[in-house]
Design an enzyme around this catalytic site. Structure first.
Site, PDB file in Angstrom:
ATOM      1  N   HIS A 654       0.813  -1.213   0.000  1.00 51.38           N
ATOM      2  CA  HIS A 654       0.000   0.000   0.000  1.00 51.38           C
ATOM      3  C   HIS A 654       0.852   1.271   0.000  1.00 51.38           C
ATOM      4  O   HIS A 654       0.338   2.358  -0.176  1.00 51.38           O
ATOM      5  CB  HIS A 654      -1.026  -0.022   1.146  1.00 51.38           C
ATOM      6  N   ASP A 679      -0.046  -7.525   1.516  1.00 55.00           N
ATOM      7  CA  ASP A 679       0.495  -6.178   1.660  1.00 55.00           C
ATOM      8  C   ASP A 679       2.010  -6.196   1.729  1.00 55.00           C
ATOM      9  O   ASP A 679       2.617  -5.953   2.769  1.00 55.00           O
ATOM     10  CB  ASP A 679      -0.111  -5.513   2.904  1.00 55.00           C
ATOM     11  N   GLY A 771       6.045   2.599  14.360  1.00 56.31           N
ATOM     12  CA  GLY A 771       6.217   1.978  13.053  1.00 56.31           C
ATOM     13  C   GLY A 771       5.678   2.854  11.945  1.00 56.31           C
ATOM     14  O   GLY A 771       4.719   3.589  12.111  1.00 56.31           O
ATOM     15  N   SER A 773       4.296   2.405   7.989  1.00 52.56           N
ATOM     16  CA  SER A 773       3.905   1.393   7.016  1.00 52.56           C
ATOM     17  C   SER A 773       5.117   1.012   6.181  1.00 52.56           C
ATOM     18  O   SER A 773       5.914   1.877   5.811  1.00 52.56           O
ATOM     19  CB  SER A 773       2.833   1.949   6.094  1.00 52.56           C
ATOM     20  N   GLY A 774       5.232  -0.257   5.899  1.00 54.21           N
ATOM     21  CA  GLY A 774       6.326  -0.720   5.067  1.00 54.21           C
ATOM     22  C   GLY A 774       7.601  -0.998   5.831  1.00 54.21           C
ATOM     23  O   GLY A 774       8.492  -1.660   5.332  1.00 54.21           O
TER      24      GLY A 774
END
Ligand SMILES: *[C@@H]1O[C@H](CO)[C@@H](O)[C@H](O)[C@H]1NC(C)=O
Ligand SMILES: *[C@@H]1O[C@H](CO)[C@@H](O)[C@H](O)[C@H]1NC(C)=O
Ligand SMILES: [Ca+2]
Ligand SMILES: [Ca+2]
Length: 822
Positions: A654, A679, A771, A773-774
């Site tokens: 995403h 994802d 965190g 994303s990724g």
């Protein structure tokens, strides 16, 4: 201006013993021969007699002459002399004259003790410093084997011998008057104060060097290990740097690089608050690799300091470099007494967050408005722990508040004190050896009738938000917020009265403290639980047959079975044979016949020693060198990613879906149905990156790699995905724990698939919203980290009652390999 002078100290004896031996060094006694049966014959009998005779002759004629050389270091103040510049130069006639006088008086002093007089060989003065004049010396003894302890003991009460000797000088006009005598040596009652550095005993140095450096107001000096930065330091070498400052100044020693072998037994640097290596004046011992971002600065108590370095025969690292400057006594950096007033304020130990100087006493007196009381909270508390191993009372460095002493290292914000009146005094004390980073504290004026307005007051006087009471997390630090609670349906009701979040049920970690959360999790007595949750008899474990159906009863059966039937749980070697060991890859043991489990293991390691000050949320520089920040043109940081090879990154799908356009912050309500999402995405770089201390790959786990519930893992990021939050300037880190799949699935309303992994904040931890994303979910294993997950939905914020959801990397291992060859 003096520049470091280098002179080889040819007098150095490579077989020197420094300081007293503790228990080793007893010459092994020759054993007499055992009983020999008569049947074996006269020849052997005679031989035995001959041998025994030989031993007896040896014992009586030679053995008593077996002596060991022992060196003691010490310092002594000469109060009836005035320091001259020439005393800094050991070749000057002034130095030699005074040194001769000191050594002849030392001889008189040692003659006052029968033990010392018999074995004394001689002394050398190593250096002088101001105040009036302090002499630093080494004294040599030849001690019969077995007598070492007696000599140690005699040396430890040298001050009494000095008194005795003083009374016997008949011409006091000429004699030097000694005070403040300090010698290495060990009293019988001392166990920890002076211990022998066995490394100096066992190593035979092939070289030794001595350098000196005098910092002045207009001169900042520099010292460095030989060869730095172009070549590694030399093997088997002993080095000393004598550092001086002008009178009424102290020395500031500031390392910009410290990169030694990680094992202090092999290579080390020691810093002394003295000009001779005396353990009672040691400030710190350093080895390993310190991140340049962690401050590493020391201050002396007087105007001298000694840095020593010893190396062994293997593994030479780049070494160190440090600046040497002087700080006037009474300057702001060192003053620590004060009167503090007002509603609130802060204060800290001298030189914080760097090491405080030894032999320092500070006192703050805090006054607030009449009618109020003072509350002090220590945000950081990092006093030296050395010497406290065997004792609970704070007999070395301490902080005293309200007459209560606290020492050692304490978790952030757990040391809190409140006064009874509107004044409070705080004392900080550091003794002569071992220093720490000190403390950083805040004070505030509070109403004694309402010490925690609109908050819950812990027993230790800490104030916490009301919502944190009875939420299953130990926020007070001593559990008082979690006692006498009624648990909600989302919680486990522990038998001991605690409530714990449901997601810690059956994860193999006893969160209740009484085991309630780990009861009824599986099989009956005498059974074992398979990975697929089936129960089989314990007798079936490791019997060579797959009773579970998934092979899990045949895993980790002691020896590694090679060529076992391949299942989803066994590790497949390159030669397609399977082995039964769990997580064999890169664990340092060659398990596959073809060694393929230990191939491509240059991953998952950070190069730096984690500095102790990092207890909180800031990651240290280079601690997670695989962490990447993905930027979109004109919008800056949008996602995290991980390096898996010089050309490839792993991130979340995403993060890259919108083809370069900034994505809105993903939240759990993203319209994508998470259950069908894969994802994860791979990004190929235009060109390969060059690995360095700050750029390295994380280890990719094998498809069968097991990350069991309960494992503690790290999430890292700049926190840019936090709703309304700003990216942190420094990479943030937080520890979370892997949550059981089925428990997580229940909590998340059935949205969790096998391609996802849940992790939540540790019990007692704070919300961890670090965190991006990724970004990586890094699982430590041995001394490296494996990429367990990729931050997916749940925005990477691990909240108390809401797990973070990650893409399970093992499920995509084959795909990653297919696309990247990694
Ligand atoms: C030390 O003293 C010697 C002898 O007096 C002299 O030759 C030498 O230059 C001095 N060294 C320094 C650094 O002053
Ligand atoms: C996860 O929790 C469930 C139910 O609480 C339990 O039956 C199961 O054994 C747990 N799984 C593991 C792998 O521990
Ligand atoms: Ca709580
Ligand atoms: Ca548990």
């Amino acid at each position: 201006m003096s520049s470091p002078s280098c002179e080889m100290d040819k007098d150095w004896d490579t077989s020197v013993q420094f300081l007293p031996a503790s228990d080793n060094k007893k010459l092994e006694k020759k054993k007499g021969p055992g009983k020999v049966g008569a049947v074996i014959g006269v020849v052997i009998f005679l031989a035995v007699i001959a041998l025994m005779t030989g031993l007896l002759v040896w014992h009586f004629h030679f053995r008593k002459d077996v002596r060991v050389k022992r060196m003691y270091s010490g310092s002594i103040r000469i109060i009836n002399q005035v320091f001259e510049d020439a005393y800094e130069n050991s070749s000057s006639s002034e130095f030699k004259a005074l040194a001769n006088q000191v050594t002849s008086q030392l001889k008189v002093i040692y003659s006052k003790s029968p033990q010392l007089a018999k074995y004394y060989v001689g002394s050398t003065v190593q250096a002088f410093s101001e105040g009036s004049v302090i002499a630093y010396y080494l004294s040599e003894f030849r001690v019969p084997v077995g007598q070492e302890a007696a000599v140690d003991n005699a040396m430890s009460s040298m001050d009494k011998l000095v008194d005795k000797a003083r009374r016997s000088f008949h011409t006091p006009g000429n004699a030097l008057v000694f005070e403040d005598v300090m010698s290495s040596g060990r009293a019988k009652t001392q166990t920890t104060d002076i211990s022998l550095d066995t490394r100096l005993l066992s190593t035979s140095f092939s070289d030794s060097f001595k350098f000196s450096e005098h910092a002045r107001t207009d001169h900042i000096g520099q010292i460095q290990s030989p060869g730095f930065p172009d070549s590694p330091y030399p093997s088997n070498t002993f080095l000393q740097w004598e550092l001086r400052a002008d009178p009424n100044h102290v020395i500031k020693l500031e390392f910009d690089t410290m990169n030694l072998e990680a094992n202090c037994k092999n290579d080390f640097v020691k810093i002394y608050d003295s000009l001779v290596a005396i353990e009672r004046r040691i400030m710190e011992e350093l080895c390993g690799y310190y991140s340049p971002s962690s401050p590493l600065t020391f201050m002396s108590s007087g105007n001298v300091m000694l840095v020593t370095m010893a190396t062994n025969d293997k593994k030479n690292y780049p070494g160190f470099r440090a600046k040497v400057s002087q700080v006037p006594r009474g300057s702001k950096a060192l003053t620590c007494n004060g009167h503090l007033t007002g509603e609130r304020g802060t204060f800290s130990s001298p030189n914080f967050p760097n090491y405080y100087p030894p032999q320092t006493r500070c006192e703050w007196s805090i006054t607030v408005d009449p009618g109020k009381v003072v509350k002090v909270t220590f945000r950081k508390f990092l006093l030296s722990k050395s010497g406290l191993e065997n004792s609970k009372d704070c007999w070395k460095d301490y902080v005293e508040v309200n007459g209560k002493k606290v020492c050692g290292e304490q978790p952030d914000r757990t040391v809190t004190e409140t006064s009874k009146t509107n004044t409070m005094s705080v004392v900080f004390f550091s003794d002569a050896s071992y220093v720490g980073r000190g403390f950083d504290a805040e004070f505030e004026a509070i109403d004694s009738n309402d010490p925690c307005p609109d908050q819950f007051q812990c027993r230790n006087q800490r104030c916490i938000k009301k919502e944190l009471q009875c939420d299953g997390w130990n926020d007070c630090g001593e559990m008082s917020d979690e006692l006498n609670c009624k648990c909600s349906s989302k919680d486990i009701s522990c038998k001991n009265g605690l409530c714990k979040p449901m997601f810690w049920k059956c994860d193999g970690v006893d969160d209740c403290g009484d085991g309630t959360d780990e009861e009824n999790c599986g099989c009956q007595a005498g059974q074992m639980k398979c990975k697929n949750n089936k129960c089989v008899s314990e007798k079936n474990q490791c019997d060579g047959r797959d009773d579970c159906g998934d092979g899990s009863d045949e895993l980790n059966c002691g020896r590694v079975a090679s060529g076992v039937t391949c299942t989803d749980l066994t590790y497949r070697c390159k030669n397609n044979k399977c082995i039964s060991k769990v997580n064999p890859e890169c664990d340092g043991t060659r398990d596959c016949e073809d060694g393929s489990d230990e191939e491509n293991c240059d991953c998952g390691r950070s190069m730096f020693k984690t500095s102790r000050i990092v207890g909180g949320q800031d990651a240290d520089e280079g601690e997670f060198p695989w962490q990447v920040s993905l930027h979109v043109k004109n919008s800056g940081h949008v996602c995290g990613a991980s390096i898996i090879s010089p050309r490839w990154l792993v991130t979340a799908a995403h993060c890259v879906q919108d083809d370069g356009r900034t994505r809105s912050y993903p939240t759990p309500t993203t319209t994508n149905t998470p259950t069908t999402m894969n994802d994860i995405a791979l990004m190929e770089l235009d060109g390969p990156v060059t690995y360095s201390d700050h750029i390295r790959p994380v280890c990719l786990p094998a498809a069968q790699h097991d990350f069991p519930a309960g494992n503690t893992v790290w999430i890292t990021g700049w926190g840019a995905t936090r709703e309304g939050g700003f990216a942190a300037p420094v990479l943030q880190k937080a520890q979370v724990r892997i949550i059981n799949d089925s428990v997580c699935n229940n909590l998340m309303g059935g949205q969790i698939t096998s391609r996802m992994l849940c992790a939540g904040v540790l019990s007692g931890g704070i919300d961890a919203c670090q965190g991006d994303s990724g970004g990586p979910l890094s699982n430590p294993s041995g001394n490296r980290m494996f990429l367990a997950g990729v931050v997916s939905w749940g925005d990477g914020c691990a909240r108390r009652n809401k797990p973070g959801i990650y893409t399970r990397v093992t499920k995509f291992r084959g795909w990653i390999n297919e696309k990247t060859g990694v």
